[in-house]
Structure formats: structure tokens, C-alpha cells
Write an enzyme that holds these catalytic residues in place. Sequence first.
Site, mmCIF file in Angstrom:
data_model
loop_
_atom_site.group_PDB
_atom_site.id
_atom_site.type_symbol
_atom_site.label_atom_id
_atom_site.label_comp_id
_atom_site.label_asym_id
_atom_site.label_seq_id
_atom_site.Cartn_x
_atom_site.Cartn_y
_atom_site.Cartn_z
ATOM 1 N N HIS A 1 1.687 4.317 -2.817
ATOM 2 C CA HIS A 1 1.873 5.897 -2.645
ATOM 3 C C HIS A 1 3.138 6.406 -3.128
ATOM 4 O O HIS A 1 3.349 7.584 -3.876
ATOM 5 C CB HIS A 1 1.649 6.377 -1.328
ATOM 6 C CG HIS A 1 0.343 6.070 -0.941
ATOM 7 N ND1 HIS A 1 -0.784 6.941 -1.325
ATOM 8 C CD2 HIS A 1 -0.179 5.683 0.450
ATOM 9 C CE1 HIS A 1 -1.813 6.831 -0.606
ATOM 10 N NE2 HIS A 1 -1.426 5.865 0.456
ATOM 11 N N HIS B 1 0.958 -1.415 -0.147
ATOM 12 C CA HIS B 1 -0.018 0.112 0.001
ATOM 13 C C HIS B 1 0.573 1.170 0.130
ATOM 14 O O HIS B 1 0.562 2.010 -0.690
ATOM 15 C CB HIS B 1 -0.881 0.136 1.460
ATOM 16 C CG HIS B 1 -1.871 1.203 1.431
ATOM 17 N ND1 HIS B 1 -2.983 1.091 1.150
ATOM 18 C CD2 HIS B 1 -1.336 2.317 1.792
ATOM 19 C CE1 HIS B 1 -3.629 2.432 1.107
ATOM 20 N NE2 HIS B 1 -2.743 3.155 1.751
ATOM 21 N N GLU B 2 1.695 1.438 1.063
ATOM 22 C CA GLU B 2 2.832 2.469 0.809
ATOM 23 C C GLU B 2 3.566 2.851 -0.216
ATOM 24 O O GLU B 2 3.717 3.826 -0.800
ATOM 25 C CB GLU B 2 3.300 2.561 2.482
ATOM 26 C CG GLU B 2 2.632 2.611 3.561
ATOM 27 C CD GLU B 2 1.464 3.592 3.558
ATOM 28 O OE1 GLU B 2 1.614 4.644 3.131
ATOM 29 O OE2 GLU B 2 0.535 3.267 4.432
ATOM 30 N N HIS C 1 3.528 6.855 -6.974
ATOM 31 C CA HIS C 1 2.464 7.978 -7.375
ATOM 32 C C HIS C 1 3.723 9.149 -7.439
ATOM 33 O O HIS C 1 3.496 10.027 -8.095
ATOM 34 C CB HIS C 1 1.274 8.135 -6.384
ATOM 35 C CG HIS C 1 0.438 9.153 -7.130
ATOM 36 N ND1 HIS C 1 -0.812 9.517 -6.139
ATOM 37 C CD2 HIS C 1 0.078 9.751 -8.204
ATOM 38 C CE1 HIS C 1 -1.724 10.155 -6.936
ATOM 39 N NE2 HIS C 1 -1.017 10.398 -8.142
HETATM 40 ZN ZN LIG Z 1 -3.024 5.265 2.072
#
Ligand SMILES: [Zn+2]
Length: 674
Positions: free
Chosen positions: A468, A464-465, A471
Site C-alpha cells: 500500500h 502487505h502494508e 502505491h
Molecule cells: Zn490492505
Amino acid sequence: MTNPLLSDWTTPFGLPPFQQIDDAHFAPALDTALADARAELDAIARNPAAPTFANTIEALEQMGEGLDKVLSTFYPLAGTDSTPRRQELQREFAPKLAAFSSELSLNPDLFARIDTLWQQRETLGLSPEEARVLELKHRGFVRSGARLQGVDRERLREIQARLAVLGTEFTQNLLADEAGWFMPLSEDELEGLPAFLRAAAHAAGKEKGAEGPAITLSRSLIVPFLQFSPRRELRRRAYEAWTARGANGGDSDNRAIAAQMLALRHERARLLGYEDFAAYKLETEMAKTPDAVDALLRQVWEPARAQALSDAEKLEQRLHADGGNGALEAWDWRYYSEQRRVEEHDLDEETLKSYFQLDRMIQGAFDTANRLFGLEFREIDAPLYHADVRAWEVTREGQHMAVFIGDYFARSGKRSGAWCSAWRSQRKLGGDVRPLVHNVCNFAKPAPGAPALLSYDDARTLFHEFGHALHQMLSDVTFESISGTSVARDFVELPSQLFEHWLEVPEVLDTHALHAETGQPMPDALRDRLLAAQTYDMGFSTVEYLASALVDLDFHRGAPPADPMARQAKVLAALGMPHAIRMRHATPNFAHVFSGDGYASGYYSYMWSEVMDADAFRAFEEAGGPFDPQMARKLEQTILSTGGSQEPDALYTSFRGAMPGVEALLQGRGLVAG
Ligand SMILES: [Zn+2]
């Protein structure tokens, strides 16, 4: 003596020179950087030349570089290696930074210049990205009250200040209620609890000065206690104390604070010209309107409720078979659900853990990014702020893309949870600047020499991290203010939640989830059981989440409720809330909504992003598989490189051709047949 925070950095990749920085450097550096930023602000606002995009908007984008350096060095340290001295600095910095931020957003000369440019926008010959930045800047100033005059302006300032105080009180009351309660247990009351929980209960008892073990209101203790304790009366006491946080009467009661905050938010929205707080808040989100949020949540509510009611029947049968009387209650759900999970899915946490080694999972995330986007990772030997922190240079076809910094182990002084931040964001204005991206997690550190093992949830957090981080690392825009993850809150979780899907790809598990001792991949049967268990009890978790999201939205629509508790009860009754499930966060302890404004009428955001991530991953499956190269290129071009350069629905539509419905989400949660 020179202050390294105020000097040029000659470190590799421009990483902060942590070895030379001492805590004593921060306060004087902040004062100098703020004074410099004020002078820059003044020069922009009072420039005698007529406003142009370059002398106003670009100048604002480039302002405060010294301040960025100080803050992007200080906050990662304060978050991961907090000390009393650093906490003191945080308290000292907060009002100084808040004051500067209102000087900026309420500067009448500056707003006049931006407003002039906004009026002339059609004739300035702006590129689409420039036009977008002008629009966002103008909107930001208007929303901060730049158009208000006289008493209205004064009142806005008062409301902001009062809300900040109330938000802090709300949080501190919660902490006080959490710290003030514990339930001592005798040794035989530990019966049925797994070893890790017994150990945690002993540690908690010691910390509280109890004679023996104890249960406290920390989520990491209370949730497993509710899952594993066969003693119904103890579960009831623990559960009731947990859900009563912030509603115990006396000095730490949050109910009146919540009512005041809702009234002040409403007043602020009206002052700024909006119907209500939800309309104000959602204007800049992808959802745009309260009706759009409500429509999404209600589409998921019915199937989730139906699933939960049918699960409740099965759990109630277990309660009765176990000798329990009456209806299944909220403190029974997790206990009987855990028993059913073990029976139906036969998953043992300890066995699973041996397959999730931290280093292999980091490799798995890197390898996935390599196959999708051609990124390569090379560990570098850079001096960082703690011995556990690691850094990698990220390249593509030999070209530098970013530095990725990973700080994975829990330690005292580290804020709980996991997060991603950029010490430096990508931009092209004033030079080709590539990002420094930081991922922080709280995984248990192994004994020296032993491999670090993760739970499946931990591995998911790591992916998940890292989503990010992608991105940020793939960002390719001109202006820093719209770079990377600088997007609407209900869009920002799309890249991160989307990347989690690759951990579920059997091929990725087979390659990277290798047993710590044998090096063998997980047996197929175990892998299939693991993947099948991912939708277990989704009726329950979806209902408890949606109830909180719907109450949050209702609170911020129309006139504010004088009695939020009565309104909460009314909303839940109208929804037909199942008897044995309560809101994930009840009003008196709903910190997302009342610690600050961040998630106020925004708790729905997680689900909004999930609608898109479920649909976006389906695009890969439809195209030819999770590593389809064309789809990966398209994802990068339309979403991962574009930051906030367009409205998120435009970005999503250019990726997928249309906005998604909720079907993929419902299937992903196992709430309808796939
Ligand atoms: Zn998040």
C-alpha cells in the site's frame, strides 16, 4: 500562545511538529480550520464569475488545507496512541465533520456549478485527468443526493442519521456480548494447549476476575483454543458462544438492527434512483454490477467446496479414530486440521520465528522495492510521536520521493490490526508535493536487547502494508483526490496483495530470512515446507469466506429481507454449505457489513483483488522472473503511479493486456492443480 496546528511548519519534510503539539491544541484548531474551510466553500459556491474548471474543481481540490493538517495529525495519534482524552475528542469531532461534509455535498449552489461544467465537459478542453476528476466529483455529488429536492432530501438526511446510529449500536452490542462471556477452565482443562495459550488463558482469567484460567471470545484466544483443545465438549461450548455473538436475545441482540439497516439502505438506494443497494454500491467499484460479483464468487465456490468436502472426510476419520462419535462438527474442524497440518507439513512456529527478524524483513521490503523500482531508503532522525516509531527518506537517483514512517510494535492504546495511511498525499496542483506515508502494525515487542521476531504471517502483513505504501510513494498525478490509494475498494488491495508474493520468492527468503543467532539462511527443506504449507486448508477458509460474501451480496439485492436470519439459512442451503463449516461472519456479528456501509455488499472485495494479484504476479513469472525490470516498469507506469486517474479495469488492462480469469487464483489457493 500560537497553536502549532495553525502555524506554518518548518520541520524536516513538513512532518507534523509533534513535540510542540499538545492535545489541548486539537479542538480549537479544528474549529478554526472548519471555519476557514466553510469560508472557502462559500467563496467557491457563490463566486459571481461563471463556473470554470479552475474556479470550481481546482478550487475544491485545494480547499481545506488547514483542516487536512489538523486531521492528518490527529487521526494517526488517535489510532496508535489512544487515550481517554483523545477518544473524547474523536466523539466531539465526528458530528462536526459529518455536518461539514453534508454542507458540502448538499450545497445547491456548488452542485449547480459542477453540474454546469459536467454538461459542458466536451467543450472545456480538459486533459484526461481533469475530465476524470470532474466525472468523479459530479458522480460523488449525485450519489450523495445533490439532485434530491424537498421531502426526498429530508428523508435521505433522516436515513443517513438513522443508519449511523444503528451501525454504532450494532458494534457496541457485539462488544457487550464479547465482554460479557467467558469460560473458566480448571488446570487440567489446559491439557494439550501450547505454552503461549496457557499464559494467555491465565491472563484472561485474571482480567475477568475468575479463580483460574479462562477462555474469552477474543479471536486471538478462541481460535487457538479450537485448534489445540482435545476436549470436544469445551470446544463446542466455546464455539457456540463465539458464533452466537449478537444473537443472544435481550438488549444486545443485533438481528432486528440488521433487518432495519437493510431496509433503510434499500430505501436510500431507491430514493437515489437505483434498483437496489448492491446496484448503488457497486456502480463505483471495479466490479460495477452485482452479477459480475456473483459470477466471480460462484466460479470459486465449486472447487473450494469440493476441496472442503474431501478434507472433511479425512478429518471425520480422525475424529472417529480419536473415539469421537457422529459427524464432524464445526467445533472439530480446527482441532483435527491442526493435527493433520503438523503431520503433513511438520512446521514448528518457534523454529520458524527465529528466521523472521523485524529489521531484516523491513530490509527485505526495501531491497525488493529497490530492485523493482530503484527506490533507496535512508533512516532519518526526525522527532515523531512515539519512541518506537522510525522514519526513512525515500529517494530515486538522488531525487526525493517520499518519507516512509514505520510504527511496528503493539502497545496499549493502539488499535488492533495493521494499516497504511498518508499524512500527506502526492499531488502536483499548486506545487510538487511528495507524500508522507505511514505503516502501522501490531507485532510483539521483544524484551530489551533481544531481536524482534515475527511469525511468517506477521512478515506477510509487513509486506502487505508496504505494498500500500508503494502505491502512495510512487504516485504521480496532478490531483490529490485521485492520488495514491484513492481508488475503488475492490482495486485497492491489488498493490498490497501483489507485494506479498515477493516474500515467497526463495531468493528473497534466502537473503533476508536469516537466523537471529547464527545469521544462517533457512535450510532449503524448511523453506520448501513453509512455502508448501501456504495452501493448507484453503478449502475451509475459502468456503467460510465465500459463504459470508455471498450472503452479504444477496442481502443487498432486490427487496430487503424482513428476516435476515431466514434468508441467510436459505442462501446457505442453496449453496450446499458443508455441514462442518459455517460462515466466517454470521449476520448478527458481521461487523464489516453492519458497523457501517464500507463493506456492505463489498465483502467480496478481497477476492476480487486477489484474482488480479495472482494474475499480475504470474505476468512477472512469464516475463523472466520476479525481478524482471520491464515488467516492474510497466507495473509502476500503469498501476502504481496512476492512482484513480482512470477506471481500474482500464489500468489493469494496460498492464496485462486483458482482464484475468480465476485460474491463477485457484492455483494460488491450491484448489486446482498448478
Ligand atoms: Zn490492505
